[in-house]
Structure formats: structure tokens, C-alpha cells
Design an enzyme around this catalytic site. Sequence first.
Site, PDB file in Angstrom:
ATOM      1  N   ASP A   1       0.863  -1.187   0.000  1.00  0.00           N
ATOM      2  CA  ASP A   1       0.000   0.000   0.000  1.00  0.00           C
ATOM      3  C   ASP A   1       0.894   1.229   0.000  1.00  0.00           C
ATOM      4  OD1 ASP A   1      -2.333  -1.524   0.110  1.00  0.00           O
ATOM      5  OD2 ASP A   1      -2.292  -1.621   2.297  1.00  0.00           O
TER       6      ASP A   1
ATOM      7  N   ASP B   1      -7.073  -1.713  -4.378  1.00  0.00           N
ATOM      8  CA  ASP B   1      -8.160  -1.415  -3.441  1.00  0.00           C
ATOM      9  C   ASP B   1      -9.166  -0.453  -4.062  1.00  0.00           C
ATOM     10  OD1 ASP B   1      -6.884  -2.981  -1.498  1.00  0.00           O
ATOM     11  OD2 ASP B   1      -5.739  -1.267  -0.756  1.00  0.00           O
TER      12      ASP B   1
END
Length: 209
Positions: free
Chosen positions: A145, A164
Site C-alpha cells: 500500500d 483497493d
Amino acid sequence: MSTEKPAGPVVEDASSEPETPLTPLPRRRIAVVAVIAVLVFGLDLLTKTLAVANLEGREPIRVLGGAVYLQLVRNGGAAFSIGTGMTWVLALVAIAVVVLLIWLARRLRSTGWAIGLGLVLAGALGNLADRIFRAPGVLHGHVVDFVSLFEPDGRAWPVFNLADSAICAGGVLIVLLSLLGRDYDGTRGRGKKAAKAKATETTETEAAA
């Protein structure tokens, strides 16, 4: 006067309604899913590679006046860091989801659903690839991330990646289509209900005659 009744009620097949086409699956729906999934998966892989190469060991980079912070975070859990320590379970769940999405893609007749499904499939594949191929090992890999909104370290919103975002966007589109009564097979939910109600009413009327 003859009192003989027909052998059975004549009921119109709901599938014969114009808005419920049971035609062979158009190949272009599968193509839409495949193209979107491949493109978004490729972009997700590219951005994660760049993030690892340029953000590893660095302080968060402030961009867009602080609306976005770029920093590398390796997530062993699911969204919002839930389930950390159960990475292998999440990987198996992701595999099951990917298989389900591919199976559903073969039944699509809706372009909108094809776009939404392609986005969700790309996101699932992107994060699944991390869990399989990244450290610390197969099915235990941590997802990369690198986007934190408004504050660094995910203080305002959990750190996320392109995969995501694709899952969220695809999910919102699918929910919206469902609320509008548009099903994955190209039919309208309300149309199906109306056709079924009409067929039931016809059956009851003829049975009472």
C-alpha cells in the site's frame, strides 16, 4: 353446452418478454471484463513496483497540498489492516473470489456489470499477486500500500493502493446497477417481477374459469 376445460392453463413464458433476452452470451462482454482486468492489474503492478523502488525507507511524500501522502506500507491483513496474522486465509479467500468472478463473467450480458466485474477482478488479482509472490512467502506475502489521504501513516484514512480503489469502484458500480434493477444477465429486476406477476395472474384467472 360443453363444460370441458382446456387441458391446462396457457401461461406466457416470462423469458419471452422483450426485456428478458435469453440469447447466447455476447463474447464482447467477456472481452470487456478481460481488457479492464488486464489493464488495471498492469497499472496496479506498475504503481506498486514504483512505490517499492522509490518509497522504501523514506519519509512520507506530501503531494497535492497535503491531500495525499505517498508512503510505503506493507499490509499483512485485509482492508483497514483487519486480520493481520491470517494472511494465508485471506489469500485462499481471494483465490475463491477470483474463481467466482471468472465463473460469473461467463454469464454476463450487461456491459455495466462487465465493467464493474472487471474492476473488482483486477483488484482481487492485484492484491492476490502480492500475497503469493511477495515476502515473507507464498500465501503469506504482504500487500504493498502506498497512498494515505490527508494525513501520513493512515491517520485519517487507511493506506491503500490502486487494487483497493478498483475493488471499491467496481463494487459501487455493481451495487448501483442492482439498485437500478439491472441484473448481470442484462435483464431488469422489475421486469422479471412484473412478468412473473402477470403469469401468475393469468394462471389464477384461467383456473377460476
